[in-house]
Design a protein around this motif. Structure first.
Motif, PDB file in Angstrom:
ATOM      1  N   LEU A 365     -67.877  -6.708 -83.101  1.00 46.47           N
ATOM      2  CA  LEU A 365     -66.806  -7.604 -83.019  1.00 46.47           C
ATOM      3  C   LEU A 365     -66.614  -8.009 -81.159  1.00 46.47           C
ATOM      4  O   LEU A 365     -65.903  -9.391 -81.558  1.00 46.47           O
ATOM      5  CB  LEU A 365     -66.069  -6.653 -82.926  1.00 46.47           C
ATOM      6  N   ALA A 366     -66.831  -7.144 -80.486  1.00 48.71           N
ATOM      7  CA  ALA A 366     -66.536  -7.124 -78.852  1.00 48.71           C
ATOM      8  C   ALA A 366     -67.402  -8.891 -78.897  1.00 48.71           C
ATOM      9  O   ALA A 366     -67.363  -9.310 -77.960  1.00 48.71           O
ATOM     10  CB  ALA A 366     -67.122  -6.334 -77.864  1.00 48.71           C
ATOM     11  N   PHE A 367     -69.087  -8.872 -78.889  1.00 49.03           N
ATOM     12  CA  PHE A 367     -69.648  -9.906 -78.685  1.00 49.03           C
ATOM     13  C   PHE A 367     -70.266 -10.926 -79.614  1.00 49.03           C
ATOM     14  O   PHE A 367     -70.696 -12.074 -79.156  1.00 49.03           O
ATOM     15  CB  PHE A 367     -71.055  -8.699 -78.171  1.00 49.03           C
ATOM     16  N   LEU A 371     -71.359 -14.973 -78.434  1.00 46.28           N
ATOM     17  CA  LEU A 371     -72.828 -15.021 -79.114  1.00 46.28           C
ATOM     18  C   LEU A 371     -72.133 -16.531 -79.508  1.00 46.28           C
ATOM     19  O   LEU A 371     -73.450 -17.469 -79.406  1.00 46.28           O
ATOM     20  CB  LEU A 371     -73.539 -13.839 -79.951  1.00 46.28           C
ATOM     21  N   LEU A 372     -71.493 -16.423 -80.656  1.00 48.58           N
ATOM     22  CA  LEU A 372     -71.352 -17.817 -81.230  1.00 48.58           C
ATOM     23  C   LEU A 372     -71.588 -18.985 -80.470  1.00 48.58           C
ATOM     24  O   LEU A 372     -71.466 -20.103 -80.423  1.00 48.58           O
ATOM     25  CB  LEU A 372     -70.253 -17.751 -82.463  1.00 48.58           C
ATOM     26  N   LEU A 425     -76.044  -7.727 -71.850  1.00 50.59           N
ATOM     27  CA  LEU A 425     -74.817  -7.302 -71.967  1.00 50.59           C
ATOM     28  C   LEU A 425     -74.232  -6.373 -73.214  1.00 50.59           C
ATOM     29  O   LEU A 425     -73.947  -5.297 -72.560  1.00 50.59           O
ATOM     30  CB  LEU A 425     -74.073  -8.418 -71.514  1.00 50.59           C
ATOM     31  N   MET A 426     -74.735  -7.398 -74.147  1.00 49.99           N
ATOM     32  CA  MET A 426     -73.403  -6.897 -75.947  1.00 49.99           C
ATOM     33  C   MET A 426     -74.882  -4.896 -75.887  1.00 49.99           C
ATOM     34  O   MET A 426     -74.313  -4.173 -76.094  1.00 49.99           O
ATOM     35  CB  MET A 426     -74.693  -7.738 -76.686  1.00 49.99           C
ATOM     36  N   ARG A 427     -76.531  -5.112 -75.290  1.00 44.77           N
ATOM     37  CA  ARG A 427     -76.962  -3.861 -75.469  1.00 44.77           C
ATOM     38  C   ARG A 427     -77.194  -3.065 -74.590  1.00 44.77           C
ATOM     39  O   ARG A 427     -77.615  -1.635 -74.129  1.00 44.77           O
ATOM     40  CB  ARG A 427     -78.740  -4.517 -75.580  1.00 44.77           C
ATOM     41  N   ALA A 436     -68.517  -4.567 -70.506  1.00 40.39           N
ATOM     42  CA  ALA A 436     -69.483  -5.956 -70.193  1.00 40.39           C
ATOM     43  C   ALA A 436     -68.848  -7.022 -70.453  1.00 40.39           C
ATOM     44  O   ALA A 436     -69.723  -8.025 -70.345  1.00 40.39           O
ATOM     45  CB  ALA A 436     -70.116  -5.350 -71.602  1.00 40.39           C
ATOM     46  N   LEU A 437     -67.458  -7.220 -71.536  1.00 42.75           N
ATOM     47  CA  LEU A 437     -67.398  -8.730 -71.578  1.00 42.75           C
ATOM     48  C   LEU A 437     -66.872  -9.526 -70.185  1.00 42.75           C
ATOM     49  O   LEU A 437     -66.346 -10.372 -70.570  1.00 42.75           O
ATOM     50  CB  LEU A 437     -66.033  -8.418 -72.997  1.00 42.75           C
ATOM     51  N   ILE A 438     -65.973  -8.173 -69.610  1.00 43.99           N
ATOM     52  CA  ILE A 438     -65.752  -8.818 -68.621  1.00 43.99           C
ATOM     53  C   ILE A 438     -66.485  -9.586 -67.870  1.00 43.99           C
ATOM     54  O   ILE A 438     -66.257 -10.669 -67.397  1.00 43.99           O
ATOM     55  CB  ILE A 438     -65.333  -7.739 -67.487  1.00 43.99           C
ATOM     56  N   PHE A 439     -67.380  -8.890 -67.479  1.00 46.28           N
ATOM     57  CA  PHE A 439     -69.290  -9.833 -67.047  1.00 46.28           C
ATOM     58  C   PHE A 439     -69.507 -10.623 -68.284  1.00 46.28           C
ATOM     59  O   PHE A 439     -70.238 -12.217 -67.325  1.00 46.28           O
ATOM     60  CB  PHE A 439     -70.410  -8.610 -66.673  1.00 46.28           C
TER      61      PHE A 439
END
Length: 544
Positions: A365-367, A371-372, A425-427, A436-439
């Motif tokens: 849900l976060a990444f 990615l898309l 970052l997802m992994r 990680a989403l901030i990065f």
């Protein structure tokens, strides 16, 4: 308040969390998102060109009351943004950086207002996270770098709402007056920036919020009565009128009733009743647009719905949700639909995401949204190839072919790097998904404004700028023909009438208008002086 503080953290996690909630990081992100590349690309048409041409003519004519575009009154917006741009230009010179600086400054103040509000209501760490989300949100960073009125308006709308909630928390009548006064001040400045929208949403949202507090108790009825006391505060309205009315009186005296008919009836009532300038949309338009404007934090936003049962019980959450939902619903029923309209209700989402950041527990849900995003951009070369093949209008073919030339190896390498880094970052283990989403947001900002935007603007706007500078250098009478690209006048540093050219004049047009020009006046002889992408500059000769 987020429960993250109760989770035991190791040394590495504590260090990372300290970095991610540091105000210094927020300052660096603001510099990256709002000021980096601020003057690196030409002004875009239609919006930036129209605003900045009005500012240019204001400075050239000395008329600081009635904005004009190409010699005609421009009634689209009130005057405050033009004044801000004019002041910036007087200080820094007439260039893209100076014209966009007021928006970048307004966006910075918008983040600061959010930070101080959240720090007082929740804590400093949550305030910093909310500021990071806001500064890295795709649509916010776009309007912060645009020479238009939206960043300034959103600043005043947010300030107004923050004063409303402060007023709600202060039951003492005497101590609450300052919040009423400040709310009317911000509404007055917002009214001077973009008109009734700066008053409409605060009044409606505050009414619904105070109404939501109503219970079968005397104290709740007193709380509800405080809304009426604030809305009918005579001293507040005096502040509003003192800020907003003098210019409205001045433009009436300078230009008559034309502004009031055009702005209030056409550009406000008309935008709601029908689609202006072709900006319509289907009924679910904003359901589709909201995930895009919140990138890369779309999944983070969706995670908030886990807390829907408790949201109504917490006054701050309820206030923030009512704020967002009223904006979403009102514009969903509007005939004119534009992505940035939703930003009027996005500030509460940034606060809710930061407050409930511990609810983001799903990796996909976060990444998946970022990615898309990178995956779609990786397909852009193929999309443009197909567009060239199926386009049937001359200017579209020229534009797609020219744009395809900018999708080069550096672009492909950059988008693939963005995709790979997002996957890494997802992994990334040992860190919260929101961190990680901030990065990812920093990565997205670097790619969008360092790689994508320069190529898009080189395709769409650099030819307009080059044609204008060539026309300026030739110093001949110049017109545009059936083409609305006001940045041409900005870069030519002169008013450019829109009409059929005369003998000896230069004419700027979109290439698909050339055949129409020949049909309108078959006697014209046209010498091509410049053509690039979808636009051309020609010299006109008429046989004697």
């Amino acid at each position: 308040m987020t429960t993250e503080t109760s989770i035991p953290l190791g040394g590495r996690q504590k260090t990372l969390r300290s970095i991610m909630t540091s105000p210094l990081l927020l300052v660096l992100v603001i510099a990256l998102s709002f000021f980096w590349q601020l003057g690196a690309v030409p002004l875009y048409d239609l919006d930036e060109g129209a605003f900045t041409e009005a500012t240019r003519e204001m400075l050239a004519s000395g008329n600081f009351i009635t904005p004009h575009r190409d010699g005609e009154p421009r009634y689209d917006k009130p005057v405050l943004i033009y004044w801000a741009q004019a002041a910036s230009v007087e200080w820094l010179g007439f260039n893209e950086f100076a014209l966009r600086l007021p928006s970048a400054m307004a966006a910075t103040l918008w983040v600061m207002a959010l930070w101080f509000f959240v720090r007082a209501r929740i804590d400093a760490e949550t305030a910093t996270v909310a500021g990071l989300v806001m500064a890295l949100c795709l649509q916010v960073s776009i309007i912060a770098k645009a020479a238009v009125a939206d960043a300034l308006l959103n600043l005043f709308i947010a300030l107004t709402f923050f004063e409303i909630y402060r007023y709600y928390l202060q039951p003492d009548v005497a101590r609450g007056r300052k919040y009423i006064w400040r709310a009317y001040l911000w509404m007055g400045l917002g009214f001077l920036t973009k008109g009734p929208v700066a008053v409409f949403f605060p009044v409606v949202v505050s009414f619904l919020f105070f109404l939501s507090e109503l219970r079968l108790t005397v104290s709740s009825w007193r709380t509800f009565g405080r809304w009426f006391r604030a809305v009918f505060a005579g001293d507040g309205w005096l502040i509003f009128l003192a800020v907003a009315v003098p210019w409205y009186v001045a433009i009436y005296l300078d230009d008559g009733a034309g502004f009031f008919r055009s702005f209030f009836l056409d550009h406000n009532v008309g935008r709601f009743d029908g689609a202006m300038h072709g900006h319509g949309g289907f009924p679910g338009y904003y359901f589709a647009i909201l995930p895009l404007i919140l990138l890369p934090f779309t999944g983070w936003f969706l995670s908030l719905f886990k807390r829907y049962k408790s949201a109504w019980q917490d006054p701050l959450d309820r206030f923030l949700w009512i704020w967002f939902l009223v904006v979403f619903v009102v514009f969903s029923f509007s005939g004119t639909k534009l992505p940035h309209y939703l930003l009027y209700g996005a500030t509460p989402l940034f606060i809710l995401m930061a407050k409930h950041r511990d609810a983001l527990l799903s990796r996909w849900l976060a990444f998946l949204p970022p990615l898309l995003f990178f995956a779609v951009l990786a397909l852009l070369p193929m999309v443009l190839d197909v567009a060239v093949a199926v386009a049937d209008k001359p200017h579209e073919v020229a534009l797609f072919e020219y744009g395809r030339s900018f999708i080069d190896r550096p672009y492909v390498l950059a988008v693939m790097a963005g995709l790979v880094l997002t996957i890494l970052l997802m992994r990334w283990s040992g860190t919260a998904f929101w961190q990680a989403l901030i990065f990812v947001g920093i990565l997205q900002t670097i790619f969008v404004f360092g790689v994508l935007v320069p190529r898009v603007f080189d395709t769409l706007q650099t030819p307009v700028k080059e044609a204008a500078l060539k026309a300026k250098a030739m110093d001949l009478p110049t017109v545009v023909y059936r083409t609305s690209m006001p940045s041409f006048s900005v870069y030519r540093d002169a008013i450019t009438p829109n009409r059929i050219p005369k003998d000896g004049e230069l004419v700027f047009l979109r290439v698909d208008k050339l055949q129409k020009l020949v049909m309108d006046d078959p006697q014209l002889e046209l010498e091509l002086l410049y053509q690039r992408g979808a636009v051309a500059l020609l010299r006109v000769r008429r046989p004697q």
